[in-house]
Design a protein around this motif. Structure first.
Motif, PDB file in Angstrom:
ATOM      1  N   SER A  41      -5.066   0.578   6.502  1.00 46.17           N
ATOM      2  CA  SER A  41      -4.610   0.392   5.127  1.00 46.17           C
ATOM      3  C   SER A  41      -5.780   0.540   4.158  1.00 46.17           C
ATOM      4  O   SER A  41      -6.951   0.515   4.557  1.00 46.17           O
ATOM      5  CB  SER A  41      -3.978  -0.990   4.953  1.00 46.17           C
ATOM      6  OG  SER A  41      -4.970  -1.980   4.733  1.00 46.17           O
ATOM      7  N   THR A  92       1.291  -0.137   7.696  1.00 51.39           N
ATOM      8  CA  THR A  92       0.115   0.246   8.456  1.00 51.39           C
ATOM      9  C   THR A  92      -0.501  -0.968   9.125  1.00 51.39           C
ATOM     10  O   THR A  92      -0.249  -2.115   8.737  1.00 51.39           O
ATOM     11  CB  THR A  92      -0.950   0.862   7.540  1.00 51.39           C
ATOM     12  OG1 THR A  92      -1.393  -0.143   6.606  1.00 51.39           O
ATOM     13  CG2 THR A  92      -0.396   2.040   6.768  1.00 51.39           C
ATOM     14  N   ASP A 137       0.844  -1.205   0.000  1.00 53.27           N
ATOM     15  CA  ASP A 137       0.000   0.000   0.000  1.00 53.27           C
ATOM     16  C   ASP A 137       0.877   1.253   0.000  1.00 53.27           C
ATOM     17  O   ASP A 137       1.408   1.635   1.039  1.00 53.27           O
ATOM     18  CB  ASP A 137      -0.909  -0.030   1.241  1.00 53.27           C
ATOM     19  CG  ASP A 137      -1.732   1.249   1.413  1.00 53.27           C
ATOM     20  OD1 ASP A 137      -1.769   2.077   0.481  1.00 53.27           O
ATOM     21  OD2 ASP A 137      -2.337   1.396   2.491  1.00 53.27           O
TER      22      ASP A 137
END
Length: 354
Positions: free
Chosen positions: A125, A120, A30
């Protein structure tokens, strides 16, 4: 649901016997969620390690040449077995499941006083509460953190794709050339294999994500392995081979013998915010998660504008003009175009169609 997903995986494996099961991997990342503050760069750390490995393999190659010359002086002029050398490099950089050697070195290595990884929690996320064909495939434990290489943020999984899947591409490319295929046909054979893996065990089948960034990393890895002995072109730039002859022996090209050796292959294509994936499930939810990150992009990224971002989206559709398997229908797209204008005013569309 879980038993059904496993059954689907088993069926797909039966249909694709050519995919190397020992390298099967599906790890998403991500880059829409920015590290704050920005990460410390470890591109030259990784490049220095690769140069060290290439140097060691070159020493082994020269030793073999010396041994042959003892019984056959003409061995000094014989062609080197390039594929054997490439395999030696691969065995030092690309082996491992689910993470390759150098991928693990960056993810689990120690870098005192430096912040080199960012990951994260699940709920923070873009994949929060997004369906995956195999349960928990999008949880942090199964995902790749962000790392910075040569000024670019990318998932650590891209390191694995470069060195592991790039080697698979290289072998398919060389096999095709060995059957008298021309250059475009040989490249297409490698890309076709990669697309099949991304549709299956490396992507859609397990996570519901078709990662254009993964395919770009595979392709960059092919270029890296090819570039060991051969000149390549990246866009309008000609990249000299990493190795060159020095009499009977081989040496690392002095112009390439530095920690920037990997820099040509680390491009915007590997950042999944600049080169978004095709999402097969819960696209609207992912789009909303992406939009929630707009404020930080505006604050933290100096050149973040609609025009610049559209340019990223356009450039990453090919690898400097070469097809690498990119596929992103509007219906499956989630990107940062939503940052420009009121909510709902900017569909996540192909920039060429806007």
């Amino acid at each position: 649901m879980y038993r059904g997903s496993i059954l689907i995986v088993a069926c797909f494996v039966a249909l694709l016997p050519g995919i190397a099961m020992h390298d099967a991997r599906a790890s998403e990342t991500d880059q829409f969620t920015l590290p704050s503050p920005p990460l410390d760069d470890v591109g030259r750390d990784l490049g220095a390690r690769v140069i060290e490995i290439i140097g060691a393999e070159t020493a082994k190659l020269n030793l073999r040449i010396d041994e042959k010359m003892q019984g056959n002086p003409r061995a000094a002029t014989e062609a080197v077995d390039e594929r054997d050398f490439v395999t030696g490099v691969y065995e030092q950089v690309g082996v491992g499941v689910p993470e390759s050697t150098l991928e693990r070195a960056i993810r689990y290595g120690t870098f005192p006083g430096r912040r080199v990884l960012f990951q994260t929690g699940y709920s923070e996320s873009i994949y929060a509460w997004v369906f995956a064909p195999v349960p928990f495939a999008l949880m942090p434990a199964a995902s790749s953190p962000t790392v910075r290489l040569y000024g670019l943020d990318l998932g650590t999984d891209k390191i694995g794709h470069i060195f592991q899947q790039g080697y698979e591409y290289f072998n398919r490319y060389e096999d095709a050339l060995g059957k008298d295929a021309d250059e475009p046909t040989a490249l297409a054979a490698a890309v076709k294999y990669g697309v099949l893996t991304e549709l299956g065990l490396y992507g859609v089948l397990l996570t519901g994500v078709y990662s254009n960034g993964d395919l770009a990393a595979n392709y960059a890895g092919l270029k890296f392995y090819r570039n060991l002995f051969h000149e390549i072109r990246i866009g309008g730039e000609t990249i000299a081979p990493i190795l060159e002859r020095d009499g009977a022996h081989w040496i690392i090209n002095p112009d390439r013998d530095n920690a920037d050796v990997l820099k040509p292959y680390i491009t915007e294509h590997l950042n999944e915010a600049y080169n978004p994936s095709k999402y097969m499930f819960n696209v609207d939810r992912i789009r909303e998660h992406v939009r929630e990150r707009c404020a930080l992009w505006v604050k933290q990224v100096p050149d973040f504008s609609e025009a610049n971002y559209r340019a990223h989206l356009e450039r990453t559709k090919t690898w400097f003009g070469e097809p690498y398997g990119w596929d992103l229908p509007d219906a499956n797209a989630a990107n940062l175009l939503r940052c420009f204008g009121p909510p709902g005013s900017q569909p996540d569309r192909d920039p060429a169609g806007m």
